[in-house]
Design a protein around this motif. Sequence first.
Motif, PDB file in Angstrom:
ATOM      1  N   ILE A   1       1.060  -1.208  -0.161  1.00 46.51           N
ATOM      2  CA  ILE A   1      -0.031   0.365  -0.330  1.00 46.51           C
ATOM      3  C   ILE A   1       0.624   1.251  -0.143  1.00 46.51           C
ATOM      4  CG2 ILE A   1      -1.913   1.081   1.497  1.00 46.51           C
ATOM      5  CD1 ILE A   1      -3.088  -1.173   2.291  1.00 46.51           C
TER       6      ILE A   1
ATOM      7  N   LEU B   1       1.141   3.469   8.888  1.00 46.07           N
ATOM      8  CA  LEU B   1      -0.114   3.019   8.168  1.00 46.07           C
ATOM      9  C   LEU B   1       0.231   1.294   8.505  1.00 46.07           C
ATOM     10  CD1 LEU B   1      -0.210   2.856   4.750  1.00 46.07           C
ATOM     11  CD2 LEU B   1      -1.085   3.988   6.391  1.00 46.07           C
TER      12      LEU B   1
ATOM     13  N   PRO C   1       0.243   0.739  13.532  1.00 46.30           N
ATOM     14  CA  PRO C   1      -1.060  -0.098  15.209  1.00 46.30           C
ATOM     15  C   PRO C   1      -1.578  -1.023  14.854  1.00 46.30           C
ATOM     16  CG  PRO C   1      -1.306   1.781  12.959  1.00 46.30           C
ATOM     17  CD  PRO C   1      -0.270   1.837  13.864  1.00 46.30           C
ATOM     18  N   LEU C   2      -1.222  -1.749  13.095  1.00 45.23           N
ATOM     19  CA  LEU C   2      -1.352  -2.399  12.820  1.00 45.23           C
ATOM     20  C   LEU C   2      -0.485  -3.906  13.297  1.00 45.23           C
ATOM     21  CD1 LEU C   2      -2.674  -2.604   9.558  1.00 45.23           C
ATOM     22  CD2 LEU C   2      -4.125  -2.222  11.275  1.00 45.23           C
TER      23      LEU C   2
ATOM     24  N   LEU D   1      -5.826 -12.583   4.446  1.00 50.82           N
ATOM     25  CA  LEU D   1      -6.504 -10.892   4.151  1.00 50.82           C
ATOM     26  C   LEU D   1      -5.332 -10.219   2.962  1.00 50.82           C
ATOM     27  CD1 LEU D   1      -7.498  -9.134   7.129  1.00 50.82           C
ATOM     28  CD2 LEU D   1      -8.955  -9.394   4.807  1.00 50.82           C
TER      29      LEU D   1
ATOM     30  N   LEU E   1      -7.220  -9.276  -0.517  1.00 54.57           N
ATOM     31  CA  LEU E   1      -7.124  -7.821  -1.254  1.00 54.57           C
ATOM     32  C   LEU E   1      -6.360  -7.336  -2.178  1.00 54.57           C
ATOM     33  CD1 LEU E   1      -7.194  -6.292   2.566  1.00 54.57           C
ATOM     34  CD2 LEU E   1      -9.147  -5.454   0.599  1.00 54.57           C
TER      35      LEU E   1
ATOM     36  N   TYR F   1      -7.191  -6.237  -5.435  1.00 61.60           N
ATOM     37  CA  TYR F   1      -7.462  -4.913  -5.672  1.00 61.60           C
ATOM     38  C   TYR F   1      -6.524  -3.671  -6.074  1.00 61.60           C
ATOM     39  CZ  TYR F   1     -12.015  -7.261  -5.340  1.00 61.60           C
ATOM     40  OH  TYR F   1     -12.945  -7.549  -5.557  1.00 61.60           O
ATOM     41  N   LEU F   2      -5.296  -3.650  -5.278  1.00 64.16           N
ATOM     42  CA  LEU F   2      -4.112  -2.982  -5.027  1.00 64.16           C
ATOM     43  C   LEU F   2      -3.005  -2.550  -6.709  1.00 64.16           C
ATOM     44  CD1 LEU F   2      -3.138  -1.294  -3.085  1.00 64.16           C
ATOM     45  CD2 LEU F   2      -1.582  -3.065  -2.691  1.00 64.16           C
TER      46      LEU F   2
ATOM     47  N   LEU G   1     -14.470  -1.209  -3.221  1.00 59.28           N
ATOM     48  CA  LEU G   1     -13.101  -2.283  -3.991  1.00 59.28           C
ATOM     49  C   LEU G   1     -14.076  -2.711  -5.393  1.00 59.28           C
ATOM     50  CD1 LEU G   1     -11.050  -3.309  -1.563  1.00 59.28           C
ATOM     51  CD2 LEU G   1     -10.819  -1.688  -2.812  1.00 59.28           C
TER      52      LEU G   1
ATOM     53  N   ILE H   1      -5.243   4.072  14.033  1.00 59.99           N
ATOM     54  CA  ILE H   1      -5.028   3.940  12.651  1.00 59.99           C
ATOM     55  C   ILE H   1      -6.333   3.783  11.788  1.00 59.99           C
ATOM     56  CG2 ILE H   1      -7.044   1.989  11.749  1.00 59.99           C
ATOM     57  CD1 ILE H   1      -6.250  -0.947  14.088  1.00 59.99           C
TER      58      ILE H   1
ATOM     59  N   TYR I   1      -5.268   6.126   8.634  1.00 59.14           N
ATOM     60  CA  TYR I   1      -6.041   5.963   7.155  1.00 59.14           C
ATOM     61  C   TYR I   1      -6.503   7.385   6.442  1.00 59.14           C
ATOM     62  CZ  TYR I   1     -10.608   5.575   5.388  1.00 59.14           C
ATOM     63  OH  TYR I   1     -11.646   5.158   4.101  1.00 59.14           O
TER      64      TYR I   1
ATOM     65  N   ARG J   1      -9.328   3.380  -4.006  1.00 57.53           N
ATOM     66  CA  ARG J   1      -9.027   2.114  -3.653  1.00 57.53           C
ATOM     67  C   ARG J   1      -7.805   1.727  -2.158  1.00 57.53           C
ATOM     68  NH1 ARG J   1      -8.078   1.676  -9.070  1.00 57.53           N
ATOM     69  NH2 ARG J   1      -6.151   1.397  -8.502  1.00 57.53           N
ATOM     70  N   LEU J   2      -6.568   1.820  -2.325  1.00 60.43           N
ATOM     71  CA  LEU J   2      -5.808   2.158  -1.450  1.00 60.43           C
ATOM     72  C   LEU J   2      -6.040   1.633  -0.026  1.00 60.43           C
ATOM     73  CD1 LEU J   2      -2.241   3.695  -2.702  1.00 60.43           C
ATOM     74  CD2 LEU J   2      -2.564   1.428  -3.387  1.00 60.43           C
TER      75      LEU J   2
ATOM     76  N   ILE K   1      -8.321  -1.074   0.846  1.00 59.04           N
ATOM     77  CA  ILE K   1      -8.232  -1.377   1.567  1.00 59.04           C
ATOM     78  C   ILE K   1      -7.087  -1.536   3.037  1.00 59.04           C
ATOM     79  CG2 ILE K   1      -5.658  -3.240   0.987  1.00 59.04           C
ATOM     80  CD1 ILE K   1      -6.611  -2.673  -2.566  1.00 59.04           C
ATOM     81  N   TYR K   2      -6.835  -0.543   3.086  1.00 60.97           N
ATOM     82  CA  TYR K   2      -6.212  -0.621   4.294  1.00 60.97           C
ATOM     83  C   TYR K   2      -7.318  -0.263   5.081  1.00 60.97           C
ATOM     84  CZ  TYR K   2      -3.612   1.424   8.615  1.00 60.97           C
ATOM     85  OH  TYR K   2      -3.433   1.972   9.544  1.00 60.97           O
TER      86      TYR K   2
ATOM     87  N   ILE L   1     -10.249  -1.551   5.299  1.00 60.86           N
ATOM     88  CA  ILE L   1     -10.371  -4.269   5.891  1.00 60.86           C
ATOM     89  C   ILE L   1     -10.034  -4.131   6.493  1.00 60.86           C
ATOM     90  CG2 ILE L   1     -11.206  -5.846   4.195  1.00 60.86           C
ATOM     91  CD1 ILE L   1     -12.265  -3.710   2.020  1.00 60.86           C
ATOM     92  N   PHE L   2      -8.116  -4.366   6.547  1.00 61.13           N
ATOM     93  CA  PHE L   2      -7.274  -4.898   6.186  1.00 61.13           C
ATOM     94  C   PHE L   2      -7.477  -4.238   8.095  1.00 61.13           C
ATOM     95  CE2 PHE L   2      -2.635  -5.621   7.034  1.00 61.13           C
ATOM     96  CZ  PHE L   2      -2.891  -7.243   6.872  1.00 61.13           C
ATOM     97  N   ALA L   3      -6.829  -3.228   8.410  1.00 64.63           N
ATOM     98  CA  ALA L   3      -7.140  -2.567   9.115  1.00 64.63           C
ATOM     99  C   ALA L   3      -8.253  -3.129  10.313  1.00 64.63           C
ATOM    100  CB  ALA L   3      -6.959  -1.564   9.277  1.00 64.63           C
TER     101      ALA L   3
ATOM    102  N   VAL M   1     -10.138  -5.898  10.556  1.00 66.63           N
ATOM    103  CA  VAL M   1     -10.038  -6.834  10.959  1.00 66.63           C
ATOM    104  C   VAL M   1      -9.078  -7.262  11.798  1.00 66.63           C
ATOM    105  CG1 VAL M   1      -9.408  -8.958  10.612  1.00 66.63           C
ATOM    106  CG2 VAL M   1     -10.973  -8.031   8.521  1.00 66.63           C
ATOM    107  N   LEU M   2      -8.173  -6.662  11.504  1.00 69.69           N
ATOM    108  CA  LEU M   2      -6.853  -6.896  13.016  1.00 69.69           C
ATOM    109  C   LEU M   2      -7.497  -5.975  13.788  1.00 69.69           C
ATOM    110  CD1 LEU M   2      -3.639  -6.441  11.316  1.00 69.69           C
ATOM    111  CD2 LEU M   2      -4.437  -8.237  12.153  1.00 69.69           C
TER     112      LEU M   2
ATOM    113  N   LEU N   1      -9.587  -8.005  15.973  1.00 67.04           N
ATOM    114  CA  LEU N   1      -8.943  -8.587  16.615  1.00 67.04           C
ATOM    115  C   LEU N   1      -7.697  -8.161  17.922  1.00 67.04           C
ATOM    116  CD1 LEU N   1      -6.905 -10.817  13.802  1.00 67.04           C
ATOM    117  CD2 LEU N   1      -8.574 -11.846  15.760  1.00 67.04           C
TER     118      LEU N   1
END
Lengths: 244, 334
Positions: free
Chosen positions: A174, A188, A191-192, A233, A237, A240-241, B177, B233, B237, B252-253, B256-257, B259-261, B263-264, B267
């Motif tokens: 990304i 980015l 935090p993840l 994931l 994903l 799309y990127l 997306l 997060i 974004y 798009r970017l 994607i970020y 959705i990924f973020a 889910v995490l 968790l």
Amino acid sequence: MAVARPTCVRPYAGSAHSYLRTVKFAEITHLVRLEVALDLRQRATWAGMLLYVVSAVYVCFLAVKSGLGTATWNALFWIILLFAAFNALARSFQREDGGRQLYLYTLVDPRSVILARAFYNAVTMVVLSLLSLAVYLLLLGSSNLDNADMGQFLFAVVLGGIGFASVLTLISAIAARAGNGIGLMAILGFPLVLPLLLLVMRASKLALDGVAWSVISTYFGGIVLLDLITITLAWILFPYLWRD
Amino acid sequence: MKYWWKFLGIGLLLFASIAALRTPLSPALVHVSPDRVAPGPAVVEVLGYNTNFQKGSTVGYLENAGQRVCGSAEVIDATHLRLTLEVPAGMKDHLTTVGIDQLRYDGALFTEGLGSGIESGACGPGVNKIDLSGVAFTFPNRSILYESIRNLHFHVPMWFAMIFLMGISVVYSIRTLGSNSLEHDRASVSAAQVGLVFCALGLITGAVWARATWGAFWTNDVKLNGAAVTGLIYLAYLVLRGSVQDAHKRARLAGIYNIFAFVLLVLFLFVVPRLNAIDSLHPGNGGNGGFSDLDLDNRLRAIFYPAVLGWILLGVWMFTLKNRASKLNDQLDR
């Protein structure tokens, strides 16, 4: 290289059992070999990563000398590894300037690219983690490992390396696509990476204290689960990127 | 009526907020001094909160290991009382409970030596002498929390609203997306921005409350770490959006970020704390009282659930407004 195919537009198309078939192992093997060949050609990349780790450990050595408690020793090690991971993985998609990306795009499935890159990054991170550990032990002393279960500790280090790779590969893609390299990647990614970092730090602290496998296996299970989720994931994903 | 849900939201919010601020706490004994006694004559000062001690009709007692000793209660005013009694020798437990009529302060007094038990006298509480007629609907009065229990109806619903808005944001990201539509992308960022407002509100109400109950604005607590990560997060974004010029690429970017973020984040908020077996300092976690024991007769829930729905509806309304405003802004820019 594998046969050219139309690029994937709708990754969900097809019935459920076609998921496994869409993992193209031949393509992935080719791409991994390509990565290895490129890295062998540009050895400065690896030298740079190693030098980064050695410098970071040496700075810590100068700052704290020795005599760290186990908790601090553990925390410092993972902080060094965290920064090393960001530094190493940020370059993972940097090579992809317009021409090369277009070339790959016409040849292979994007999902093969992300899986190959994640796999190669995981290998890179495992090697880098173990080398960092060696340098760290050499400079900061190994007295904190006296009570440790070495098998557990090494397993935690390896799992942590794989985990960093699996979370940060998509983030690095990304950031590279946004055209704003390592700075954006840190913003980015930090935090993840935290959930993984907390789990892996806790697991390696337990390993240093030498607890039973039954206690620590919950954490290992959690880390593996986290890795699987992030890889899945990324696999979903990434196409799309790549689409432009 | 097309916009009934907006009226519903405002109605629920007004009801919940007024009720949360106006409902009195139930009467309780909040302080006993001194906090340790020895066998022999003793005078214990008792401080009540929202109590109505009445001269001549108040019964006071000590209770140790189920055995009671009566004292003479001298009422100073509705909330102050002086209990004079003879502390017996041979108490079985270190901690002694002080009781005034129906009210109890568990483990209020500490005694050094232990014995084999005391002679019990027949005393209080005979009848309920506290006047509850004017304060029929009350909030639980618990030590440490006290009046700050009202924050439950503001702080917690704000986080619920934030999670809801982030959920809206991620749903629109998925649709972005699928459709490549800038409309969906705009909705996604609007929801995330309004969600960040609720994140800030939740942080502020939480910090003020934490200062009052824990003594610090910020502590190393799982839920606080979760809140910090959520904020980081979604700020990341927005930074990601800011650093891409092309609108479709940005959509798009960012999608994607997001959705990924998300889910995490789920968790991190709901799975990792259980795995790590770390308990939170928050009420309802780690042995601290929550709904199940603080609120035996569902008085808090009767306000809390309307508050949650009210704040969520307000958040959704803010999101639709923000979305329309940024749509107009885009058209003006063009």
